[in-house]
Design a protein around this motif. Structure first.
Motif, PDB file in Angstrom:
ATOM      1  N   UNK A  19     -30.858 -25.544 -91.505  1.00 51.34           N
ATOM      2  CA  UNK A  19     -31.476 -26.909 -93.156  1.00 51.34           C
ATOM      3  C   UNK A  19     -30.188 -27.894 -92.975  1.00 51.34           C
ATOM      4  N   UNK A  20     -28.643 -26.668 -92.941  1.00 47.29           N
ATOM      5  CA  UNK A  20     -27.598 -27.056 -93.484  1.00 47.29           C
ATOM      6  C   UNK A  20     -27.040 -28.320 -91.895  1.00 47.29           C
ATOM      7  N   UNK A  21     -27.506 -27.393 -90.608  1.00 43.97           N
ATOM      8  CA  UNK A  21     -27.033 -27.441 -89.611  1.00 43.97           C
ATOM      9  C   UNK A  21     -27.375 -29.025 -89.817  1.00 43.97           C
ATOM     10  N   UNK A  22     -28.845 -29.397 -90.112  1.00 42.05           N
ATOM     11  CA  UNK A  22     -29.143 -30.777 -90.197  1.00 42.05           C
ATOM     12  C   UNK A  22     -28.715 -31.615 -91.287  1.00 42.05           C
ATOM     13  N   UNK A 134     -32.083 -43.587 -76.797  1.00 47.49           N
ATOM     14  CA  UNK A 134     -30.966 -44.155 -77.753  1.00 47.49           C
ATOM     15  C   UNK A 134     -31.420 -42.334 -78.932  1.00 47.49           C
ATOM     16  N   UNK A 135     -32.535 -42.444 -79.547  1.00 43.87           N
ATOM     17  CA  UNK A 135     -32.667 -41.549 -81.052  1.00 43.87           C
ATOM     18  C   UNK A 135     -32.179 -40.493 -80.592  1.00 43.87           C
ATOM     19  N   UNK A 136     -33.070 -39.629 -79.539  1.00 39.95           N
ATOM     20  CA  UNK A 136     -32.792 -38.210 -79.316  1.00 39.95           C
ATOM     21  C   UNK A 136     -31.363 -38.062 -78.641  1.00 39.95           C
ATOM     22  N   UNK A 137     -31.039 -39.127 -78.099  1.00 41.12           N
ATOM     23  CA  UNK A 137     -29.307 -38.299 -77.762  1.00 41.12           C
ATOM     24  C   UNK A 137     -28.384 -38.843 -79.019  1.00 41.12           C
ATOM     25  N   UNK A 138     -28.741 -39.631 -79.855  1.00 37.94           N
ATOM     26  CA  UNK A 138     -28.106 -39.584 -80.624  1.00 37.94           C
ATOM     27  C   UNK A 138     -27.798 -38.681 -81.902  1.00 37.94           C
ATOM     28  N   UNK A 139     -29.171 -37.612 -81.879  1.00 35.51           N
ATOM     29  CA  UNK A 139     -29.288 -36.330 -82.587  1.00 35.51           C
ATOM     30  C   UNK A 139     -28.422 -35.712 -81.996  1.00 35.51           C
ATOM     31  N   UNK A 140     -27.916 -35.443 -80.802  1.00 31.41           N
ATOM     32  CA  UNK A 140     -27.065 -34.716 -80.132  1.00 31.41           C
ATOM     33  C   UNK A 140     -24.996 -34.635 -80.235  1.00 31.41           C
ATOM     34  N   UNK A 745     -32.747 -28.955 -81.835  1.00 24.99           N
ATOM     35  CA  UNK A 745     -32.263 -29.411 -82.625  1.00 24.99           C
ATOM     36  C   UNK A 745     -32.851 -29.041 -84.332  1.00 24.99           C
ATOM     37  N   UNK A 746     -34.161 -28.739 -84.152  1.00 25.46           N
ATOM     38  CA  UNK A 746     -34.801 -28.147 -85.667  1.00 25.46           C
ATOM     39  C   UNK A 746     -34.562 -27.272 -85.727  1.00 25.46           C
ATOM     40  N   UNK A 747     -35.052 -26.053 -85.118  1.00 23.71           N
ATOM     41  CA  UNK A 747     -34.622 -25.104 -85.072  1.00 23.71           C
ATOM     42  C   UNK A 747     -33.412 -24.294 -85.261  1.00 23.71           C
ATOM     43  N   UNK A 748     -31.941 -24.545 -84.970  1.00 27.37           N
ATOM     44  CA  UNK A 748     -30.881 -24.625 -85.208  1.00 27.37           C
ATOM     45  C   UNK A 748     -29.721 -25.435 -85.232  1.00 27.37           C
ATOM     46  N   UNK A 749     -29.919 -26.723 -84.616  1.00 28.14           N
ATOM     47  CA  UNK A 749     -29.336 -28.270 -84.719  1.00 28.14           C
ATOM     48  C   UNK A 749     -28.502 -28.169 -83.100  1.00 28.14           C
TER      49      UNK A 749
END
Length: 959
Positions: A19-22, A134-140, A745-749
RNA sequence: GCCGGGUUGGUGGAAUCGGUAUACACACGGUCCUCAAAAGACCGCGCUUCACGGCAUGCGGGUUCGAGUCCCGCACCCGGCACCA
């Protein structure tokens, strides 16, 4: 959000959780966008920026850009993007102006086929896919300069793809200058008579001024670097398009779709890449590329040195290419490819007196035999031809040629083991020295003359041989005439002598032959760049002026390709654009009044857009020029250590070894020759990342089952209670084993995902994904967080006291190692060293010193940029960590206070001693020999020799 | 067939120059915390042996004081090319 995290939050409200990572990641990604953190200034123009940054030495760090497929990304896709991002961040922190961005290669078969499947217009589906990707990549958290991104389908981009095509179309290769030149300079040479106009098909030569416009166009077409010609091309009915050689697999199928490919004579556009064969090979030497890839390019271009030799026959002559002119005296017959143009001319009306029965194929006349053989050869697909490669077939054409070195009459055959597409389509056959010729000679009872002395004891009586003797390491024998003798010479010397003799006599000359063919450049597709070419009423091709670019793709009702029964070779392509008569027929003024023209309706292959995209990243909004020369010079220009210039690091898969990478090099060389760019090579350093593999689980029928639901018990695998088999394969939806970056990303960030992908192993090696193991990197971040932040209050917990000696040594050793590892792209070991330091700080207990904590945060920032920014901010800094200086190790602390010295007896470790790193060899030997364990192990035996490598090792050799 | 790359614990891998084989991580086992579980902390973890020790970097040789690393031969795996004259 999972229960585990919410429970943990109660226990420690400021613990680093998903949660904090997100929250942290979203916040910093917004910050970076708002502040243009990753914008790299150009030296001038609309992207000029902070001059102190633009003056820095530059690093241009690039990924091979993706196809925006509708399937979205799995965790394998961003591996290279994360690696270049970490490297780019490290370079930014070590004083470089870093250009790092990502565009999209959105034309071509995959995008179009997806569009056809889903029934939507390719532009609509492609643009939606780009938004999604782009959205998937931005998340990284990738640090891209977003101002510089584009897609190859943008008209502002493909305007310049078309412009480059016209540059290539309007130039020719001057073999003397070894450079492309504008076609106008060739025309000037023809006009002035400086260069002779080549003879036409009928062998007549006329002056340039006497030629019709169509004739002139025909002549220029023989020189242009982009030209249309009627030639046998790879026709793929299943795809409904023609394909380049590079897109056809070894077994004669399309690389995409795996459909059969047939040779069909069609008028198509080609690029004269063969003109650059020599330079494409030679310039590989200056590139920092994996040797395996260089080798693949060298093999694909296939340079062979040898000779062309003329064999006279009936007033004509057959020219052959051979790499072994030293074996000319052993040539006992000749072979023409079935399609060879001389076959008909040379075939007489009747068999010569006494023609051997096996030579005629049972036919009454040579013409009949040849026609039957040609028909049979033409009906064979490449696949069949491969399969039957062992059996040598052919037929005598009824004519004899004269071997120019000894005057012997040698029979001429047609056989499909000789390919029209290589060399001259004709060979001299030396059965003693070539296995294929040997097999053919045995099948057709032809003589085998021994001209190389066997070194394996088989003797010179060829009737007893079981195969050809093809060694290069032997002496030539039985090879002399009145003027020249090769007897006793080595292969190399004999080649030189006979080539010289042939040149003097005018019967042959030394030459270089290439395997590389010209690049077939047109496709029968809608979803590609239209050619900026129109045809006048005489069918002469004209280029559109720059003012008419871009020539945009017209909107059409039906953009799907016309495909056919994959096995039906008797079909011909139909271009989707030709269905649109309003677009095809145009009235244009090309300089001599308004006239009617027809547009070219083929489109460019999907490689076109990726042949030059690195240049557009430099100056993406320039509407006047391909790229501003000053900007191009800054980012791409040659300099010390990179004499050919180019991108500093280019990361992508090895599957592009001879496609994209060869084509892009070719375009760079043409643009360089024409003076548009300063680097003759696009990519100075190339790095091939490995694949992320994944386990595939198959049930008893062999069908993949969802990998996420497979259970392991005692090393066996079960799905819904049934046993399944595990194998290692690719990751993908069809194999039901895809893991998406979104779910990790959802599980760990994103920081955890980045660390895990970098920690899995060396970047260039393939390795299996293991979702269970990801938690290890999450724990690293959690411990790091805890070393800086109090989990219950959220406030910074570092101490303001000076660090202890131990921590300083651990820190500086880590800095030293991580620096070297990041420089060398060894991200896995860099992470191990950071982990070691962090574990050391965790274990030493008590608060971590601020100075150590800050340096640790800087060390991990390139790998985990969100945590890096957040901790940097918490530690009281109000600047982004992105542009901070990377820590530098203090050599005084890199050396340990005491080192472990091993004492070996005959190489086996017997004792370990703690000694000073500055101990002398003599001192160390004394200490080692006095150690009680050593004395015990020697057990009174004498000492023969002692090897001392202070301070790490002593090895004792007993007597 | 030819060319290139590889083979190290249960798993991913480390050892950059011929000098402590198995860093770091996962999995596994144990302990602490907890009513309990999860999370977390701590300890152990190549094989073998009660132990001393012995044996281990695909297999067989060699060079060397010393070999995962160098040399020769072999097996298997991955990639590329293939009737290219």
């Amino acid at each position: 959000m999972s229960e585990t995290n919410s429970a943990a939050e109660v226990a420690a409200p400021h613990r680093y959780t998903a949660t904090m990572a997100a929250d942290i990641e979203a916040r910093w990604q917004d910050f970076w966008d708002e502040n243009g953190t990753y914008e790299a200034p150009n030296p001038s123009g609309d992207m000029a920026g902070d001059p102190s940054v633009a003056d820095r030495s530059k690093k241009f760090i690039m990924d091979m850009f993706p196809y925006p497929s509708g399937a979205g990304l799995h965790v394998g896709h961003p591996l290279g993007y994360i690696a270049t991002d970490v490297f780019a961040r490290f370079q930014r922190m070590t004083g470089h102006n870093v250009l790092h961005t990502l565009g999209f290669d959105a034309f071509g078969l995959p995008a179009e086929q997806y569009a056809v499947q889903t029934g939507t217009h390719p532009r609509v589906s492609t643009e939606a896919n780009i938004v999604n990707m782009k959205a998937q990549l931005r998340r990284l958290g990738l640090g891209h300069d977003k101002r510089r991104s584009f897609a190859t389908i943008d008209p502002e981009y493909y305007k310049w793809t078309q412009w480059i095509f016209l540059q290539i179309f309007n130039s020719w290769y001057d073999d003397d200058a070894k450079s492309a030149r504008p076609i106008a300079e060739l025309v000037a040479q023809f006009e002035s008579g400086e260069r002779a106009v080549p003879a036409d098909e009928n062998g007549t030569t006329r002056a340039w001024s006497e030629l019709s416009p169509a004739d002139r166009a025909e002549v220029l077409g023989q020189y242009r670097l982009a030209y249309a010609s009627d030639a046998p091309v790879n026709w793929c009915p299943g795809l409904g398009t023609v394909l380049a050689n590079e897109e056809v697999t070894a077994d004669g199928r399309s690389e995409r779709g795996n459909f059969p490919v047939f040779k069909s004579k069609l008028r198509q556009w080609n690029m004269r890449i063969t003109a650059y064969a020599d330079r494409l090979i030679d310039d590989l030497d200056g590139l920092d590329w994996p040797e395996a890839i260089k080798l693949q390019q060298r093999n694909w271009i296939g340079r062979s040195e040898g000779a062309r030799v003329d064999f006279p026959v009936d007033g004509e002559r057959i020219t052959v290419f051979t790499t072994r002119p030293d074996t000319l005296f052993g040539a006992t017959y000749m072979v023409l490819a079935p399609e060879h143009p001389l076959v008909e001319k040379l075939t007489p009306s009747a068999w010569p007196e006494g023609t051997h029965d096996v030579w005629t194929g049972g036919h009454a006349t040579p013409a009949e035999a040849v026609a039957a053989y040609r028909k049979q050869a033409a009906s064979k697909s490449d696949v069949e031809r491969q399969a039957e490669a062992k059996d040598k077939t052919g037929v005598f054409i009824g004519a004899y040629a004269t071997n120019p070195v000894n005057g012997q009459q040698v029979p001429v055959f047609v056989a499909d083991y000789v390919l029209m597409g290589y060399g001259t389509g004709a060979i001299m056959a030396v059965p003693a020295g070539d296995q294929r010729d040997f097999e053919f000679a045995r099948a057709f009872e032809l003589p085998i003359h021994c001209i190389v002395e066997p070194t394996d004891g088989r003797g010179t009586d060829t009737s007893t041989w079981e195969d050809a003797f093809a060694s290069y390491d032997a002496k030539i024998i039985n090879s002399s005439n009145d003027e020249v003798s090769l007897d006793g010479l080595s292969v190399a010397d004999a080649k030189a002598r006979i080539t010289e003799w042939m040149a003097q006599r005018g019967v042959g000359e030394g030459t270089v032959n290439f395997r590389l063919r010209d690049w077939l450049f047109s496709r029968q597709r809608y979803w590609g760049e239209p050619f900026p070419i129109v045809y006048d009423e005489d069918g002469v091709a004209h280029s559109l002026p720059e003012s008419m670019l871009p020539l945009e793709l017209p909107e059409v009702e039906d953009y799907s390709p016309r495909t056919f029964d994959p096995d039906d070779a008797d079909t011909s392509p139909e271009t989707p654009l030709s269905r649109n008569e309003d677009w095809v027929n145009v009235q244009l003024d090309l300089g001599d009044g308004v006239k009617s023209y027809r547009r070219e309706t083929n489109t460019m292959p999907n490689w076109a857009g990726s042949c030059w995209y690195e240049l557009r990243y430099l100056d993406p909004h320039n509407d006047e020029k391909l790229v501003d020369p000053e900007i191009e010079q800054y980012w791409m220009g040659p300099r010390e250590g990179q004499p050919t210039g180019g991108v500093d690091l280019y990361v992508g898969g090895a599957e592009h070894a001879v496609l994209h990478l060869l084509y892009a090099r070719f375009w760079s060389k043409v643009l360089f020759d024409l003076g548009h760019i300063s680097s003759a090579e696009p990519f100075h350093k190339l790095f091939n990342q490995g694949m992320i593999q994944a386990y595939v689980y198959r049930d008893s029928r062999g069908f993949p089952v969802p990998a996420a639901e497979v259970e392991e018990r005692d090393g066996k695998y079960f799905f819904e209670g049934e046993p399944v088999k595990r194998e290692l394969g690719k990751m993908g939806k069809s194999l039901k084993n895809a893991v998406t970056p979104d779910e990790i990303c959802a599980e760990y960030g994103a920081d955890t995902l980045r660390l895990y992908e970098m920690a899995m192993g060396p970047l260039d090696v393939s390795r299996p994904w293991d979702t269970r193991a990801v938690v290890g990197q999450f724990r690293l971040l959690q411990r790091l967080w805890r070393n800086v932040v109090d989990e219950s209050t959220g406030s910074v917990s570092v101490s303001e006291d000076a660090p202890d000696e131990d921590s300083l040594r651990a820190l500086h050793k880590a800095i030293d190692g991580v620096r070297q590892d990041l420089e060398g792209m060894r991200f896995n070991t860099a992470i191990a060293k950071i982990t070691e330091l962090n574990n050391h700080l965790t274990k030493s207990g008590g608060a971590v010193s601020r100075s150590v904590a800050e340096q640790l945060v800087l060390l991990i920032a390139p790998l985990a940029p969100h945590v890096g920014e957040e901790l940097w901010r918490k530690l009281g800094h109000d600047t982004s960590v992105v542009h901070e200086d990377f820590p530098v190790a203090d050599p005084a602390y890199v050396v340990d206070e005491a080192v472990t010295c091993v004492v070996q007896i005959k190489g086996k470790v017997k004792a370990r001693l703690e000694v000073s790193p500055s101990i002398s060899d003599e001192e160390l030997e004394k200490v080692a020999l006095g150690d009680e364990r050593v004395v015990a192990a020697l057990d009174g035996a004498g000492i023969r020799k002692v090897i001392v490598r202070a301070p790490k090792l002593v090895n004792i050799v007993p007597a």
